[in-house]
Design an enzyme around this catalytic site. Structure first.
Site, PDB file in Angstrom:
ATOM      1  N   LYS A 138      -2.105  -1.670  -3.627  1.00 43.34           N
ATOM      2  CA  LYS A 138      -2.979  -0.511  -3.771  1.00 43.34           C
ATOM      3  C   LYS A 138      -2.082   0.701  -4.001  1.00 43.34           C
ATOM      4  O   LYS A 138      -1.294   1.076  -3.121  1.00 43.34           O
ATOM      5  CB  LYS A 138      -3.847  -0.290  -2.535  1.00 43.34           C
ATOM      6  CG  LYS A 138      -4.706   0.977  -2.632  1.00 43.34           C
ATOM      7  CD  LYS A 138      -5.430   1.300  -1.338  1.00 43.34           C
ATOM      8  CE  LYS A 138      -6.191   2.624  -1.473  1.00 43.34           C
ATOM      9  NZ  LYS A 138      -6.867   3.010  -0.207  1.00 43.34           N
TER      10      LYS A 138
ATOM     11  N   TYR B 107       0.858  -1.188   0.000  1.00 33.93           N
ATOM     12  CA  TYR B 107       0.000   0.000   0.000  1.00 33.93           C
ATOM     13  C   TYR B 107       0.888   1.230   0.000  1.00 33.93           C
ATOM     14  O   TYR B 107       1.569   1.513   0.990  1.00 33.93           O
ATOM     15  CB  TYR B 107      -0.917  -0.030   1.221  1.00 33.93           C
ATOM     16  CG  TYR B 107      -1.860   1.142   1.372  1.00 33.93           C
ATOM     17  CD1 TYR B 107      -2.203   1.961   0.294  1.00 33.93           C
ATOM     18  CD2 TYR B 107      -2.430   1.423   2.610  1.00 33.93           C
ATOM     19  CE1 TYR B 107      -3.072   3.031   0.447  1.00 33.93           C
ATOM     20  CE2 TYR B 107      -3.306   2.490   2.769  1.00 33.93           C
ATOM     21  CZ  TYR B 107      -3.620   3.287   1.695  1.00 33.93           C
ATOM     22  OH  TYR B 107      -4.481   4.350   1.851  1.00 33.93           O
TER      23      TYR B 107
ATOM     24  N   VAL C  56      -9.407   0.350  -4.781  1.00 36.12           N
ATOM     25  CA  VAL C  56      -9.773   0.483  -3.369  1.00 36.12           C
ATOM     26  C   VAL C  56     -10.005   1.975  -3.162  1.00 36.12           C
ATOM     27  O   VAL C  56      -9.056   2.755  -3.040  1.00 36.12           O
ATOM     28  CB  VAL C  56      -8.671  -0.051  -2.440  1.00 36.12           C
ATOM     29  CG1 VAL C  56      -9.060   0.123  -0.975  1.00 36.12           C
ATOM     30  CG2 VAL C  56      -8.400  -1.530  -2.742  1.00 36.12           C
TER      31      VAL C  56
END
Length: 294
Positions: free
Chosen positions: A158, A130, A210
């Site tokens: 992400k 992330y 996301v």
């Protein structure tokens, strides 16, 4: 984790306590609008404002209520805390872990790579990288992601950098690294973290998003994703209609604006936790105008 997954907001009551009953209602409200997976304890969940115990119970509650996969946010600045949270998420029944880059201290790319390799080697869940430099000041560079993508327990990322050129470079580095290792590029899920460029990221090879926006407008974000399969141009047009609203609930007014807008749509979002404050009258007026166009 292809498709759309909201970084699920955490409903707090007006006293600042986690409202677990409302959290269950929120899972049902969002799932009924077609999302593909859920991401509790991410940035828009106000995870950094919760205790470790609260995070674990939030994940448990979402897993119990959800009928779609759950990717739990478990990242912290230190490896031990992240690994402990990842093990707790696994015990709670989560399907994977979303792990933010270590923040607060400055780390070079070699240190970040070593951190994720050590974590992935010991973690009981598949790991999603992330990268969210707007919050952390830390960016995972495409070459670093490419090397990490060859680890068998690093399954995706992400990317909230919101830079399409960087997204394309990351996609290419991942494909090259996995091919060199004798695998298939389909083994790594590259997800965009900005609702403003969802359609463009899908055209660039992303497999989903996301998105904070998916808390407020789950059906609309799902429509962009599904339209892209057969009509990328229509998906881009649909996405364009969401850019102003997405900017308002992220860059402009943040989590308090997002939760206020959700409550306006009768979503059981609860209230922000201190030090967040409710949006002022000017912000509420702008949000109301944007919601009227949704």
């Amino acid at each position: 984790m292809n498709g759309i997954g909201p970084p699920l907001v955490t409903p707090f009551d007006e006293a600042g306590d986690v409202d677990y009953g409302r959290l269950r209602e929120l899972v049902d409200w969002i799932e009924s609008r077609g999302v593909d997976f859920l991401v509790p304890c991410g940035s828009n969940s106000e995870a950094e404002l919760m205790t470790a115990g609260e995070r674990t119970r939030v994940i448990e509650t979402v897993v119990e209520e959800a009928s779609v996969p759950v990717v739990a946010g478990t990242g912290s600045p230190g490896l031990r805390e992240t690994l402990s949270a990842t093990r707790a998420a696994a015990d709670a029944g989560a399907d994977a872990a979303l792990v933010v880059t270590p923040f607060y201290y400055d780390h070079d790319q070699a240190t970040l790579e070593a951190y994720y390799r050590e974590l992935a080697g010991d973690a009981p869940l598949p790991i999603y990288l992330y990268s969210v430099p707007a919050y952390t000041g830390v960016r995972l560079e495409p070459d670093t992601v490419g090397r990490l993508a060859t680890h068998p327990n690093v399954v995706g990322m992400k990317d909230s950098h919101a830079s399409l050129p960087e997204f394309v470079r990351t996609k290419r580095r991942v494909a090259e690294a996995i091919a060199d290792a004798g695998g298939s590029a389909g083994e790594f899920d590259l997800l965009i973290g900005s609702g403003s460029v969802l359609a463009q990221a899908l055209s660039a090879g992303g497999v989903g998003g996301v998105l904070a926006l998916a808390n407020l407008a789950p059906a609309a974000t799902v429509e962009v994703f599904e339209a892209h399969r057969n009509d990328p141009e229509r998906a881009r047009r649909l996405n364009e209609d969401l850019v102003e609203l997405n900017t308002a609930i992220t860059a402009d007014y943040g989590v308090p604006g997002l939760k206020w807008a959700m409550r306006e749509r009768d979503a059981p979002a609860g209230y922000p936790r201190s030090p967040h404050r409710e949006p002022d009258a000017e912000a509420r007026g702008r949000l109301q105008a944007l919601l009227a166009e949704l």
